[in-house]
Design a protein around this motif. Structure first.
Motif, mmCIF file in Angstrom:
data_model
loop_
_atom_site.group_PDB
_atom_site.id
_atom_site.type_symbol
_atom_site.label_atom_id
_atom_site.label_comp_id
_atom_site.label_asym_id
_atom_site.label_seq_id
_atom_site.Cartn_x
_atom_site.Cartn_y
_atom_site.Cartn_z
ATOM 1 N N THR A 21 -5.171 -0.773 -7.590
ATOM 2 C CA THR A 21 -5.781 -1.284 -8.819
ATOM 3 C C THR A 21 -4.866 -2.260 -9.547
ATOM 4 O OG1 THR A 21 -4.944 0.624 -10.038
ATOM 5 C CG2 THR A 21 -7.190 0.789 -9.140
ATOM 6 N N ALA A 22 -3.808 -2.687 -8.896
ATOM 7 C CA ALA A 22 -2.811 -3.528 -9.549
ATOM 8 C C ALA A 22 -3.275 -4.970 -9.682
ATOM 9 C CB ALA A 22 -1.507 -3.488 -8.754
ATOM 10 N N ASP A 23 -2.838 -5.608 -10.781
ATOM 11 C CA ASP A 23 -3.042 -7.044 -10.907
ATOM 12 C C ASP A 23 -1.832 -7.735 -10.274
ATOM 13 O OD1 ASP A 23 -0.933 -6.952 -12.749
ATOM 14 O OD2 ASP A 23 -2.227 -7.203 -14.491
ATOM 15 N N ALA A 24 -1.798 -9.047 -10.313
ATOM 16 C CA ALA A 24 -0.725 -9.793 -9.633
ATOM 17 C C ALA A 24 0.648 -9.411 -10.167
ATOM 18 C CB ALA A 24 -0.956 -11.294 -9.779
ATOM 19 N N GLY A 25 0.781 -9.272 -11.478
ATOM 20 C CA GLY A 25 2.069 -8.894 -12.058
ATOM 21 C C GLY A 25 2.511 -7.521 -11.603
ATOM 22 N N ASP A 26 1.563 -6.579 -11.562
ATOM 23 C CA ASP A 26 1.891 -5.229 -11.105
ATOM 24 C C ASP A 26 2.273 -5.218 -9.630
ATOM 25 O OD1 ASP A 26 1.359 -4.175 -13.631
ATOM 26 O OD2 ASP A 26 -0.731 -3.716 -13.147
ATOM 27 N N LEU A 27 1.593 -6.030 -8.806
ATOM 28 C CA LEU A 27 1.959 -6.117 -7.387
ATOM 29 C C LEU A 27 3.386 -6.633 -7.227
ATOM 30 C CD1 LEU A 27 -1.297 -7.518 -5.709
ATOM 31 C CD2 LEU A 27 -0.350 -5.202 -5.512
ATOM 32 N N ALA A 28 3.767 -7.612 -8.050
ATOM 33 C CA ALA A 28 5.135 -8.140 -7.992
ATOM 34 C C ALA A 28 6.142 -7.060 -8.384
ATOM 35 C CB ALA A 28 5.274 -9.357 -8.902
ATOM 36 N N VAL A 29 5.819 -6.280 -9.406
ATOM 37 C CA VAL A 29 6.715 -5.201 -9.838
ATOM 38 C C VAL A 29 6.824 -4.138 -8.750
ATOM 39 C CG1 VAL A 29 6.990 -3.310 -11.506
ATOM 40 C CG2 VAL A 29 6.406 -5.605 -12.306
ATOM 41 N N ILE A 30 5.710 -3.792 -8.122
ATOM 42 C CA ILE A 30 5.726 -2.813 -7.024
ATOM 43 C C ILE A 30 6.622 -3.311 -5.901
ATOM 44 C CG2 ILE A 30 4.301 -1.841 -5.161
ATOM 45 C CD1 ILE A 30 2.006 -1.675 -7.303
ATOM 46 N N ALA A 31 6.452 -4.561 -5.494
ATOM 47 C CA ALA A 31 7.272 -5.120 -4.410
ATOM 48 C C ALA A 31 8.741 -5.174 -4.814
ATOM 49 C CB ALA A 31 6.760 -6.505 -4.026
ATOM 50 N N ALA A 32 9.030 -5.517 -6.073
ATOM 51 C CA ALA A 32 10.429 -5.558 -6.541
ATOM 52 C C ALA A 32 11.046 -4.163 -6.522
ATOM 53 C CB ALA A 32 10.502 -6.162 -7.947
ATOM 54 N N ARG A 90 0.812 -1.213 0.000
ATOM 55 C CA ARG A 90 0.000 0.000 0.000
ATOM 56 C C ARG A 90 0.847 1.266 0.000
ATOM 57 N NH1 ARG A 90 -5.238 -0.818 3.858
ATOM 58 N NH2 ARG A 90 -6.485 -1.990 2.343
ATOM 59 N N SER A 91 2.134 1.146 0.246
ATOM 60 C CA SER A 91 2.987 2.339 0.190
ATOM 61 C C SER A 91 3.054 2.892 -1.226
ATOM 62 C CB SER A 91 4.389 2.037 0.731
ATOM 63 O OG SER A 91 5.093 1.176 -0.150
ATOM 64 N N ASP A 92 2.663 2.092 -2.198
ATOM 65 C CA ASP A 92 2.562 2.544 -3.584
ATOM 66 C C ASP A 92 1.067 2.623 -3.922
ATOM 67 O OD1 ASP A 92 2.324 2.539 -6.462
ATOM 68 O OD2 ASP A 92 4.419 1.911 -6.541
ATOM 69 N N ARG A 93 0.600 3.804 -4.274
ATOM 70 C CA ARG A 93 -0.829 4.007 -4.532
ATOM 71 C C ARG A 93 -1.347 3.130 -5.669
ATOM 72 N NH1 ARG A 93 -2.715 9.963 -4.387
ATOM 73 N NH2 ARG A 93 -3.973 9.398 -2.616
ATOM 74 N N ALA A 94 -0.477 2.759 -6.595
ATOM 75 C CA ALA A 94 -0.903 1.938 -7.728
ATOM 76 C C ALA A 94 -1.353 0.549 -7.294
ATOM 77 C CB ALA A 94 0.221 1.829 -8.753
ATOM 78 N N SER A 95 -1.019 0.142 -6.085
ATOM 79 C CA SER A 95 -1.393 -1.198 -5.622
ATOM 80 C C SER A 95 -2.904 -1.357 -5.492
ATOM 81 C CB SER A 95 -0.714 -1.518 -4.290
ATOM 82 O OG SER A 95 -1.231 -0.702 -3.255
#
Length: 187
Positions: free
Chosen positions: A66-77, A59-64
């Motif tokens: 509406t993110a799909d699983a791939g986007d969540l992985a990119v955010i965490a990376a 949640r520290s990234d606002r894009a999370s």
């Protein structure tokens, strides 16, 4: 009959009163069921603190929201890369100020470890997490190489610098493995 109809209308009114505010609240605060699902997998029923850590990190990234699983992985990376970069920068500052040759050598080993971690995490966050298996496998391979960086730094520092000094790791620096584990769980 009139009493039965009134009872049905009362129940319907109560239902609507309960439903409308809830619907407004849900619209005002976007939530990602996928984020909660992935965090539940990461925590694996272990501890609420793991789940809360995962939710807080993503949640520290606002894009999370509406993110799909791939986007969540990119955010965490990306969060993991920022963590590794902060430690790498800290090590560089320590290197610049260090006068004891053995400690400087120990810091050089840690600097190399974290520079590699930053590069690998950068590549892992750019790999197409939505793509086919080879890209995901490459991201997992890179993440696996990053896991353990804090411990490798500590062990190498102690080996090169001897027991005279403490490695430059703080508790925040040890978070890298937790965040990388989060990325792996999401992928």
């Amino acid at each position: 009959m009139a009493g039965g109809a009134l009872h049905v209308l009362s129940a319907a009114a109560i239902f609507l009163l309960l439903l409308v505010p809830h619907g407004r609240l849900a619209a005002a605060t976007p939530s990602s069921p996928l984020l909660h699902y992935k965090c539940a997998i990461y925590a694996a029923g272990d501890r609420p603190s793991c789940y809360n850590y995962c939710v807080r990190m993503l949640r520290s990234d606002r894009a999370s929201a509406t993110a799909d699983a791939g986007d969540l992985a990119v955010i965490a990376a990306r969060i993991a890369r920022a963590t590794a970069k902060a430690t790498d920068d800290k090590i560089a500052r320590l290197q610049g100020a260090e006068t004891v040759p053995a400690w400087r050598d120990g810091l050089a080993v840690c600097a190399a470890e974290y520079a590699a971690a930053v590069r690998r995490l950068g590549r892992a966050s750019k790999d197409d997490a939505h793509g086919v298996a080879p890209e995901r496998q490459e991201a997992l391979r890179l993440l696996g190489q990053v896991l353990g960086a804090p411990e490798r730094c500590q062990v190498a520092f102690e080996a090169v610098a001897g027991r005279q000094g403490l490695p430059p790791m703080s508790s925040a620096d040890w978070d890298l493995d937790d965040i990388v584990g989060l990325v792996i769980a999401i992928l």
